[in-house]
Motif scaffolding. Structure first.
Motif, PDB file in Angstrom:
ATOM      1  N   PRO A 175     103.285 -42.543  18.782  1.00  0.00           N
ATOM      2  CA  PRO A 175     103.710 -42.361  19.832  1.00  0.00           C
ATOM      3  C   PRO A 175     102.366 -41.075  19.760  1.00  0.00           C
ATOM      4  O   PRO A 175     101.343 -40.372  20.321  1.00  0.00           O
ATOM      5  N   GLU A 176     103.406 -39.852  19.063  1.00  0.00           N
ATOM      6  CA  GLU A 176     102.665 -38.666  18.524  1.00  0.00           C
ATOM      7  C   GLU A 176     101.470 -37.464  18.813  1.00  0.00           C
ATOM      8  O   GLU A 176     101.707 -37.088  18.462  1.00  0.00           O
ATOM      9  N   ALA A 177     100.927 -39.040  17.535  1.00  0.00           N
ATOM     10  CA  ALA A 177     100.498 -38.583  17.130  1.00  0.00           C
ATOM     11  C   ALA A 177      98.568 -39.063  17.324  1.00  0.00           C
ATOM     12  O   ALA A 177      98.170 -38.481  16.316  1.00  0.00           O
ATOM     13  N   LEU A 178      99.104 -39.760  18.467  1.00  0.00           N
ATOM     14  CA  LEU A 178      97.408 -40.664  19.108  1.00  0.00           C
ATOM     15  C   LEU A 178      97.351 -39.689  19.747  1.00  0.00           C
ATOM     16  O   LEU A 178      95.564 -40.168  20.049  1.00  0.00           O
ATOM     17  N   HIS A 179      96.887 -38.039  20.015  1.00  0.00           N
ATOM     18  CA  HIS A 179      95.723 -37.397  20.268  1.00  0.00           C
ATOM     19  C   HIS A 179      95.021 -36.667  19.031  1.00  0.00           C
ATOM     20  O   HIS A 179      94.005 -36.290  19.507  1.00  0.00           O
ATOM     21  N   PHE A 180      95.714 -37.076  17.731  1.00  0.00           N
ATOM     22  CA  PHE A 180      94.165 -36.843  16.416  1.00  0.00           C
ATOM     23  C   PHE A 180      94.320 -35.858  15.899  1.00  0.00           C
ATOM     24  O   PHE A 180      93.056 -35.488  15.950  1.00  0.00           O
ATOM     25  N   PRO A 181      95.389 -34.770  16.294  1.00  0.00           N
ATOM     26  CA  PRO A 181      94.831 -33.066  16.286  1.00  0.00           C
ATOM     27  C   PRO A 181      93.771 -32.764  15.073  1.00  0.00           C
ATOM     28  O   PRO A 181      94.316 -33.811  13.761  1.00  0.00           O
ATOM     29  N   SER A 182      93.213 -31.762  14.959  1.00  0.00           N
ATOM     30  CA  SER A 182      92.275 -31.340  14.368  1.00  0.00           C
ATOM     31  C   SER A 182      93.534 -30.967  12.988  1.00  0.00           C
ATOM     32  O   SER A 182      94.150 -30.114  13.230  1.00  0.00           O
ATOM     33  N   THR A 183      92.918 -31.222  11.748  1.00  0.00           N
ATOM     34  CA  THR A 183      93.464 -30.823  10.333  1.00  0.00           C
ATOM     35  C   THR A 183      92.950 -29.139  10.188  1.00  0.00           C
ATOM     36  O   THR A 183      93.876 -28.292  10.062  1.00  0.00           O
ATOM     37  N   LEU A 184      92.020 -28.806  10.547  1.00  0.00           N
ATOM     38  CA  LEU A 184      91.247 -27.367  10.795  1.00  0.00           C
ATOM     39  C   LEU A 184      91.375 -27.009  11.327  1.00  0.00           C
ATOM     40  O   LEU A 184      91.754 -25.384  11.592  1.00  0.00           O
ATOM     41  N   GLY A 185      91.784 -27.111  12.767  1.00  0.00           N
ATOM     42  CA  GLY A 185      92.350 -26.668  13.105  1.00  0.00           C
ATOM     43  C   GLY A 185      93.898 -25.457  13.934  1.00  0.00           C
ATOM     44  O   GLY A 185      94.334 -25.198  14.506  1.00  0.00           O
ATOM     45  N   GLY A 186      94.524 -26.549  12.565  1.00  0.00           N
ATOM     46  CA  GLY A 186      95.974 -26.363  12.793  1.00  0.00           C
ATOM     47  C   GLY A 186      96.624 -27.343  13.342  1.00  0.00           C
ATOM     48  O   GLY A 186      98.036 -27.250  13.207  1.00  0.00           O
ATOM     49  N   GLY A 187      96.258 -28.201  14.223  1.00  0.00           N
ATOM     50  CA  GLY A 187      96.833 -28.768  14.994  1.00  0.00           C
ATOM     51  C   GLY A 187      97.466 -29.819  15.013  1.00  0.00           C
ATOM     52  O   GLY A 187      98.833 -30.372  15.197  1.00  0.00           O
TER      53      GLY A 187
ATOM     54  N   ALA B  83     106.244 -41.181   2.597  1.00  0.00           N
ATOM     55  CA  ALA B  83     107.173 -39.607   2.719  1.00  0.00           C
ATOM     56  C   ALA B  83     108.897 -40.144   3.687  1.00  0.00           C
ATOM     57  O   ALA B  83     107.796 -41.456   4.409  1.00  0.00           O
ATOM     58  N   GLU B  84     109.307 -39.103   3.287  1.00  0.00           N
ATOM     59  CA  GLU B  84     110.099 -39.604   4.532  1.00  0.00           C
ATOM     60  C   GLU B  84     110.207 -39.207   5.302  1.00  0.00           C
ATOM     61  O   GLU B  84     110.784 -39.655   6.946  1.00  0.00           O
ATOM     62  N   HIS B  85     109.487 -38.075   5.355  1.00  0.00           N
ATOM     63  CA  HIS B  85     108.652 -37.273   6.665  1.00  0.00           C
ATOM     64  C   HIS B  85     107.945 -37.615   6.531  1.00  0.00           C
ATOM     65  O   HIS B  85     106.817 -36.452   7.029  1.00  0.00           O
ATOM     66  N   GLU B  86     107.277 -38.986   7.054  1.00  0.00           N
ATOM     67  CA  GLU B  86     105.556 -38.985   7.252  1.00  0.00           C
ATOM     68  C   GLU B  86     105.668 -39.142   9.166  1.00  0.00           C
ATOM     69  O   GLU B  86     106.817 -40.017   9.926  1.00  0.00           O
ATOM     70  N   PHE B  87     105.033 -38.447   9.977  1.00  0.00           N
ATOM     71  CA  PHE B  87     105.193 -38.088  11.481  1.00  0.00           C
ATOM     72  C   PHE B  87     103.690 -39.699  11.968  1.00  0.00           C
ATOM     73  O   PHE B  87     104.031 -38.993  13.561  1.00  0.00           O
ATOM     74  N   TRP B  88     102.927 -39.426  10.540  1.00  0.00           N
ATOM     75  CA  TRP B  88     101.688 -40.079  12.013  1.00  0.00           C
ATOM     76  C   TRP B  88     101.965 -41.259  12.099  1.00  0.00           C
ATOM     77  O   TRP B  88     101.397 -41.956  13.078  1.00  0.00           O
TER      78      TRP B  88
END
Length: 285
Positions: A150-162, A220-225
């Motif tokens: 749920p924390e990833a559902l705003h799909f932040p931009s990779t280039l924008g650093g979000g 990954a152990e620290h996978e947050f997507w």
């Protein structure tokens, strides 16, 4: 094996003709005069480029495999021709066309092994679920799940650093200089690809039963997507009803971009071990 005793050929830029669409790629082959045991199609993730796989290449080619790391349709040289990009399914069709042409002029060994990361893993799954003229051996994806966190559902931009936390996790998991060097890998995500991101769970449900090769899903152990609870992962593997085998692997001390981290060599060894297992069974045509 003789391939372990002779240096592989140096990776080189390569152009793939995919039914009229030219894709830029990196081609790395075993030692000159050595027939490849297989060809690994390495598919990068969202907002990246083919060079994401650079650290994987030396080990794979030393073990006798060709690595074809491709800039996906809408990235690299095809970005001008496809400014809006292609859907994931269209990308898979384009990759099948590229593989057919590559196989016409190159020895692909026992077949093609699909290696995907993140959104590239989605494309690899589409590719595995689509009939083509090139035999497929298996599929390993990292960072490609079923339901989004749920924390990833705003799909932040990779280039924008979000998406820094989502893409990297703890920064001490990466060698010094990784983040500055990785800027050269970044590329805008084509709009058509971005637009269908929210629809991935339904897309996966439709294509999963058509995947007929062994599958390994690495997280990954620290996978947050992604949601990585046991019921969700069990539901994901349960939909791969035609895959001969399905394995879920958890990679310790790594973030989403496993191949750029300190534990990348361990991941690469596990990918290639899985490929060895796939070579023991007939390829899917």
């Amino acid at each position: 094996m003789n391939t372990l005793l002779t240096a592989p050929a140096a990776p080189r830029p390569y152009a793939l003709d995919a039914a009229g669409v030219t894709l830029s790629a990196i081609l790395a082959e075993p030692a000159p005069g050595t027939a490849p045991r297989s060809t690994i199609l390495a598919v990068h993730g969202r907002g990246m480029r083919a060079a994401y796989w650079n650290s994987f290449v030396p080990l794979a080619t030393a073990l006798g495999h060709t690595v074809l790391a491709v800039d996906r349709p809408g990235y690299g040289e095809s970005a001008n021709l496809l400014p809006e990009g292609l859907t994931l399914a269209e990308q898979a069709d384009t990759l099948h066309a590229a593989l057919k042409e590559h196989a016409r002029t190159h020895d692909i060994g026992a077949g093609v092994f699909l290696l995907g990361h993140s959104d590239g893993g989605k494309v690899a799954l589409h590719t595995a679920a689509t009939d083509g003229s090139v035999p497929l051996l298996g599929l390993d994806t990292s960072g490609t799940g079923y339901f989004y966190n749920p924390e990833a559902l705003h799909f932040p931009s990779t280039l924008g650093g979000g998406a820094t936390k989502l893409n990297w996790g703890p920064l001490n998991l990466y060698p010094r200089g990784t983040f500055q060097a990785s800027r050269a890998l970044l590329s805008p995500t084509p709009p058509r690809e971005s637009a269908e991101t929210i629809h991935w769970p339904r897309q996966f449900e439709a294509l999963a039963p058509r995947v007929r090769v062994p599958v390994r899903l690495t997280f990954a152990e620290h996978e947050f997507w992604w949601q990585l609870d046991e019921p969700t992962l069990a539901a994901m593997t349960a939909r791969l009803t035609s895959a001969p085998t399905t394995t879920v692997a958890h990679h310790p001390a790594a973030g989403h971009n496993i191949t750029l981290g300190l534990t990348a060599p361990a991941y690469h060894l596990r990918v290639l071990t899985f490929l060895e297992e796939c070579l023991m069974v007939p390829a899917a045509g």
